[in-house]
Design an enzyme around this catalytic site. Sequence first.
Site, mmCIF file in Angstrom:
data_model
loop_
_atom_site.group_PDB
_atom_site.id
_atom_site.type_symbol
_atom_site.label_atom_id
_atom_site.label_comp_id
_atom_site.label_asym_id
_atom_site.label_seq_id
_atom_site.Cartn_x
_atom_site.Cartn_y
_atom_site.Cartn_z
ATOM 1 N N LYS A 143 -57.270 18.827 -96.755
ATOM 2 C CA LYS A 143 -58.311 20.059 -96.513
ATOM 3 C C LYS A 143 -59.433 19.839 -97.210
ATOM 4 C CE LYS A 143 -54.937 23.508 -94.652
ATOM 5 N NZ LYS A 143 -54.228 24.545 -94.728
ATOM 6 N N ARG A 171 -46.303 21.546 -96.172
ATOM 7 C CA ARG A 171 -46.907 21.177 -94.742
ATOM 8 C C ARG A 171 -47.719 20.221 -95.074
ATOM 9 N NH1 ARG A 171 -50.709 22.024 -91.134
ATOM 10 N NH2 ARG A 171 -50.087 22.460 -88.691
HETATM 11 N N1 HH2 Z 1 -53.145 24.783 -92.029
HETATM 12 C C1 HH2 Z 1 -53.186 24.410 -90.869
HETATM 13 C C2 HH2 Z 1 -52.564 24.553 -89.758
HETATM 14 N N2 HH2 Z 1 -51.323 25.313 -89.740
HETATM 15 N N3 HH2 Z 1 -49.842 26.474 -90.941
HETATM 16 C C3 HH2 Z 1 -49.515 26.854 -92.408
HETATM 17 N N4 HH2 Z 1 -48.326 27.667 -92.398
HETATM 18 N N5 HH2 Z 1 -49.990 26.684 -93.199
HETATM 19 C C4 HH2 Z 1 -51.341 26.065 -93.360
HETATM 20 O O1 HH2 Z 1 -51.857 25.737 -94.439
HETATM 21 C C5 HH2 Z 1 -51.564 25.449 -92.118
HETATM 22 C C6 HH2 Z 1 -51.023 25.792 -90.874
HETATM 23 C C7 HH2 Z 1 -54.589 23.600 -90.625
HETATM 24 O O2 HH2 Z 1 -54.194 22.350 -90.703
HETATM 25 P P1 HH2 Z 1 -54.021 21.207 -89.509
HETATM 26 O O3 HH2 Z 1 -52.859 21.481 -88.601
HETATM 27 O O4 HH2 Z 1 -53.964 19.827 -89.643
HETATM 28 O O5 HH2 Z 1 -55.173 21.481 -88.767
HETATM 29 P P2 HH2 Z 1 -55.848 22.037 -87.320
HETATM 30 O O6 HH2 Z 1 -55.727 23.622 -87.775
HETATM 31 O O7 HH2 Z 1 -57.412 21.659 -87.156
HETATM 32 O O8 HH2 Z 1 -54.883 21.545 -86.028
#
Ligand code: HH2
Length: 308
Positions: A220, A260
Amino acid sequence: MTLPAGRDGLPLVVGVLNVTPDSFSDGGRWSDPEAALAHGRALVADGADVVDVGGESTRPGAERPPLAEELRRVLPVVEALAADGVVVSVDTMRAEVAAAAVEAGAALVNDVSGGLADADMLPAVAASGAAYVAMHWRAHSDRMQDFASYDAPGGVVAEVSAALGERLEAAVAAGVPAERVVLDPGLGFAKTAEHNWALLAGLDDVAALGRPLLVGASRKAFLGRLLAGADGTPRPVGEREAAHTALVALLALRGVWGLRVHDVRATRDALAVVGRLAAEQTGAAGSGDDRRPPGPGATTGPGEGSTT
Ligand code: HH2
């Protein structure tokens, strides 16, 4: 479904599988279902305890896909991984996606909106029997950073804790047993880097709600900011893993329930170090099992902090 637990008293490793064209760190890499399935299997081979399949990017500014497109992205991947025997979580804010994914074999619903984006979500989770991750959230990604201010006494930690307490109550009122609920402070969601650090420092206050915590810090922007060069340019997304791995070890010592992460292997390596040192401190090492959990009387160890 009872909550899955991590290995050897260490946090559960939740591997991220974004079946999206636009995720902030891996958008487009796994958007084809075959590539997504192969990546999901690779995450498991690297040591993921759970694979979190998502069909909607929540990066700041992201636009939402239509429901049919989200279903098309996630369902075949959830179904195939579940058929392999993998514990699958579905990362969605939509009740219909959650219900269909649980039907296809998902054991957890990871809802970054904590039930706020879709009024049908909490009843759908209750009916499905799945476990539920409720994350702190204020608005959809196209405008969430407009809501990154926390002015109440106690600041971001108090506000996020209070809001998560309300989401827990709402889930229970809708019929989701409290024992199935995990809470997540939602790093980066309507939060500045400073808010994220304050929340990480204040995790014990969030844990005081009495539910296990999931933390998603992987790749992040706040880590990019921390590691910015002399000219202030944030460290690129692909070069933040060492910092994240350090954070993973510290969070394991704080006793979080789950992490995660995108890089499962690096995370497992960090947890191996935490577990081995804890075993040494408790006298469990040298028994032929280097990864034994700390026993009673450990002075420092995973699972021991108050943030369990
Ligand atoms: N962060 C993201 C997505 N889902 N779920 C939980 N429970 N906690 C988090 O911090 C969280 C999440 C964002 O990360 P990522 O999936 O890599 O990115 P994107 O939303 O762009 O797909």
